[in-house]
Design an enzyme around this catalytic site. Structure first.
Site, mmCIF file in Angstrom:
data_model
loop_
_atom_site.group_PDB
_atom_site.id
_atom_site.type_symbol
_atom_site.label_atom_id
_atom_site.label_comp_id
_atom_site.label_asym_id
_atom_site.label_seq_id
_atom_site.Cartn_x
_atom_site.Cartn_y
_atom_site.Cartn_z
ATOM 1 N N ARG A 225 0.859 -1.182 0.000
ATOM 2 C CA ARG A 225 0.000 0.000 0.000
ATOM 3 C C ARG A 225 0.900 1.238 0.000
ATOM 4 O O ARG A 225 1.879 1.309 0.743
ATOM 5 C CB ARG A 225 -0.913 0.031 1.224
ATOM 6 C CG ARG A 225 -2.019 -1.013 1.210
ATOM 7 C CD ARG A 225 -3.072 -0.751 0.116
ATOM 8 N NE ARG A 225 -4.148 -1.726 0.138
ATOM 9 C CZ ARG A 225 -4.199 -2.829 -0.603
ATOM 10 N NH1 ARG A 225 -3.214 -3.107 -1.454
ATOM 11 N NH2 ARG A 225 -5.230 -3.649 -0.523
ATOM 12 N N HIS A 273 -1.112 -0.706 -9.693
ATOM 13 C CA HIS A 273 -1.732 -1.619 -8.718
ATOM 14 C C HIS A 273 -2.217 -2.910 -9.408
ATOM 15 O O HIS A 273 -3.386 -3.272 -9.322
ATOM 16 C CB HIS A 273 -2.902 -0.915 -8.001
ATOM 17 C CG HIS A 273 -3.274 -1.552 -6.692
ATOM 18 N ND1 HIS A 273 -3.638 -0.837 -5.584
ATOM 19 C CD2 HIS A 273 -3.343 -2.858 -6.326
ATOM 20 C CE1 HIS A 273 -3.928 -1.665 -4.595
ATOM 21 N NE2 HIS A 273 -3.750 -2.906 -5.023
HETATM 22 P P1 NDP Z 1 -0.753 -11.368 5.596
HETATM 23 O O1 NDP Z 1 -1.763 -10.875 6.568
HETATM 24 O O2 NDP Z 1 -0.720 -12.802 5.248
HETATM 25 O O3 NDP Z 1 0.710 -10.962 6.086
HETATM 26 C C1 NDP Z 1 0.998 -9.732 6.659
HETATM 27 C C2 NDP Z 1 2.420 -9.746 7.194
HETATM 28 O O4 NDP Z 1 2.729 -8.429 7.674
HETATM 29 C C3 NDP Z 1 2.605 -10.700 8.360
HETATM 30 O O5 NDP Z 1 3.865 -11.301 8.296
HETATM 31 C C4 NDP Z 1 2.529 -9.765 9.572
HETATM 32 O O6 NDP Z 1 3.248 -10.211 10.707
HETATM 33 C C5 NDP Z 1 3.198 -8.537 9.014
HETATM 34 N N1 NDP Z 1 2.824 -7.345 9.782
HETATM 35 C C6 NDP Z 1 1.587 -6.824 9.951
HETATM 36 N N2 NDP Z 1 1.648 -5.729 10.749
HETATM 37 C C7 NDP Z 1 2.937 -5.596 11.100
HETATM 38 C C8 NDP Z 1 3.636 -4.694 11.926
HETATM 39 N N3 NDP Z 1 3.017 -3.700 12.571
HETATM 40 N N4 NDP Z 1 4.970 -4.842 12.084
HETATM 41 C C9 NDP Z 1 5.611 -5.859 11.454
HETATM 42 N N5 NDP Z 1 5.019 -6.758 10.647
HETATM 43 C C10 NDP Z 1 3.682 -6.627 10.481
HETATM 44 O O7 NDP Z 1 -0.962 -10.478 4.280
HETATM 45 P P2 NDP Z 1 -0.628 -10.873 2.765
HETATM 46 O O8 NDP Z 1 0.756 -11.360 2.698
HETATM 47 O O9 NDP Z 1 -1.707 -11.736 2.224
HETATM 48 O O10 NDP Z 1 -0.784 -9.450 2.040
HETATM 49 C C11 NDP Z 1 -0.009 -8.328 2.423
HETATM 50 C C12 NDP Z 1 -0.556 -7.065 1.779
HETATM 51 O O11 NDP Z 1 -0.262 -7.047 0.391
HETATM 52 C C13 NDP Z 1 -2.071 -6.890 1.810
HETATM 53 O O12 NDP Z 1 -2.508 -6.421 3.073
HETATM 54 C C14 NDP Z 1 -2.326 -5.905 0.692
HETATM 55 O O13 NDP Z 1 -2.298 -4.576 1.202
HETATM 56 C C15 NDP Z 1 -1.136 -6.105 -0.256
HETATM 57 N N6 NDP Z 1 -1.557 -6.644 -1.552
HETATM 58 C C16 NDP Z 1 -1.276 -5.926 -2.693
HETATM 59 C C17 NDP Z 1 -1.629 -6.417 -3.913
HETATM 60 C C18 NDP Z 1 -1.257 -5.693 -5.158
HETATM 61 O O14 NDP Z 1 -1.753 -6.068 -6.242
HETATM 62 N N7 NDP Z 1 -0.414 -4.706 -5.122
HETATM 63 C C19 NDP Z 1 -2.343 -7.688 -4.058
HETATM 64 C C20 NDP Z 1 -2.539 -8.376 -2.815
HETATM 65 C C21 NDP Z 1 -2.167 -7.850 -1.607
HETATM 66 P P3 NDP Z 1 2.850 -11.576 11.465
HETATM 67 O O15 NDP Z 1 3.271 -12.686 10.517
HETATM 68 O O16 NDP Z 1 3.641 -11.550 12.708
HETATM 69 O O17 NDP Z 1 1.364 -11.528 11.663
HETATM 70 C C1 OXD Z 2 -5.412 -6.632 -2.659
HETATM 71 C C2 OXD Z 2 -5.028 -5.716 -3.676
HETATM 72 O O1 OXD Z 2 -5.375 -6.283 -1.488
HETATM 73 O O2 OXD Z 2 -5.396 -5.931 -4.829
HETATM 74 O O3 OXD Z 2 -5.761 -7.764 -3.006
HETATM 75 O O4 OXD Z 2 -4.300 -4.770 -3.415
#
Ligand code: NDP
Ligand code: OXD
Length: 310
Positions: A225, A273
């Site tokens: 994001r 995106h």
């Molecule tokens: P997950 O919820 O599976 O993973 C999130 C990770 O971030 C976890 O490892 C979590 O830690 C870590 N995290 C969250 N908050 C913190 C923090 N405050 N400090 C340190 N680490 C933190 O999410 P996904 O991997 O499925 O997706 C990640 C993001 O990717 C989505 O939220 C979305 O915004 C973005 N996205 C973008 C897309 C695009 O097309 N550009 C498509 C899909 C997703 P922990 O393991 O300890 O919980």
């Molecule tokens: C998602 C994205 O969160 O498209 O899946 O960014």
């Protein structure tokens, strides 16, 4: 029981085909043609207008049509007990790992420099040979997407570290976690990949002091994001050469306004995106599964932790 669908992505017919193929009798309503609000028990979508979900008295579950749920939590009037689920889809995970790999390899192999040489029609300029054993990749967010990207990059030989909220034990990946681990993680990272959710804790996290901790000449790939990086701080770090380049799939204000400087910065590779777009064909089975579970009062898949915000 009706399923209310809202998405601005122009794929409504594809979604209709996939969802009704799996659940032929599905009462599917496309926003804003809601019909009787009391029929709506499952909502699937992106950016329901703030306050709008409260009118569905029988709503059991809200499914984000993407992996991220920051758009859900922007609603200050989100019903407090509403169950929230998100998309976790191996197809999408693989797409993200391809996007991350493309950009890690782009920076590792000095592609920006070769593009500059090409623009000046210069052949054979000496650019140091890349050595994957010396390019340290750091992945912020070791969740579904970050863990897969790390596993797919490891065979190239990059030293890889990840940063997450809680410590991890993953083969070939050095784990850093929490605030206590952040500075050391950034300090050892030549190519930073951002795959964090946008939450209260991560908004604006990459500010000027944190960007300054990256080694001089580091690259950034943001596929999560835009608002996780403070854009003014990024521009300043790019201008003084501390950050050598960035691949941005996401920006703070989307769509990016035509006058925005990111469009014309030669150090920035922009995509709109698209790193991992939700695929109706591969995502629909889990949505219908959750729709059936919600109806039957069974535990839901891919549940979001409302307290953590992701
Ligand atoms: P997950 O919820 O599976 O993973 C999130 C990770 O971030 C976890 O490892 C979590 O830690 C870590 N995290 C969250 N908050 C913190 C923090 N405050 N400090 C340190 N680490 C933190 O999410 P996904 O991997 O499925 O997706 C990640 C993001 O990717 C989505 O939220 C979305 O915004 C973005 N996205 C973008 C897309 C695009 O097309 N550009 C498509 C899909 C997703 P922990 O393991 O300890 O919980
Ligand atoms: C998602 C994205 O969160 O498209 O899946 O960014």
């Amino acid at each position: 029981m009706a399923l209310l669908f809202k998405s601005g992505a122009g794929r409504n017919e594809w979604w209709r085909r996939e969802l009704t193929r799996l659940e032929p009798g599905l009462d599917l309503r496309f926003w804003p043609a809601i019909g009787d609000a009391d029929d709506i028990e499952f909502a699937l979508g992106w950016e329901f207008p703030p306050g709008s979900l409260g009118r569905f008295r029988n709503l059991k579950c809200l499914c984000s049509i993407g992996a991220g749920v920051d758009h859900v939590f922007r609603d200050p009037d989100l019903p407090p007990d509403l169950a929230i689920v998100r998309i976790v889809d191996p197809w999408m995970t693989n797409a993200m790992s391809e996007f991350v790999s493309l950009n890690v390899l782009r920076f590792h192999l000095h592609d920006p420099e070769y593009r500059r040489l090409q623009a000046d029609a210069i052949w054979g300029e000496e650019v140091p040979s890349p050595d994957s054993a010396r390019t340290r990749v750091g992945i912020m967010g070791l969740g579904v997407l970050g863990e897969d990207a790390a596993a797919k990059l490891a065979p190239f030989g990059f030293p890889i570290a990840g940063w997450s909220r809680r410590p991890k034990q993953l083969a070939q990946i050095e784990s850093f976690s929490g605030e206590a681990g952040l500075d050391a993680f950034l300090g050892r990272t030549d190519i930073l990949v951002i795959l964090l959710p946008l939450t209260e804790a991560t908004r604006g996290l990459l500010d000027a002091p944190h960007l300054a901790l990256l080694p001089k000449g580091a690259f950034i790939i943001n596929a999560a994001r835009g608002a996780i990086i403070q854009e003014a701080a990024l521009i300043e770090a790019l201008d003084r050469g501390h950050i050598a380049g960035a691949a941005l799939d996401v920006v703070a204000a989307e769509p990016l306004p035509a006058a925005h400087r990111f469009w014309r910065d030669p150090k920035i590779v922009l995509t709109p995106h698209i790193a991992a777009i939700t695929n109706p064909s591969t995502a629909s089975p889990q949505i219908i599964d959750n729709y059936r579970r919600a109806r039957a009062g069974q535990p839901l898949l891919n549940r979001v932790d409302r307290a953590a915000g992701y």
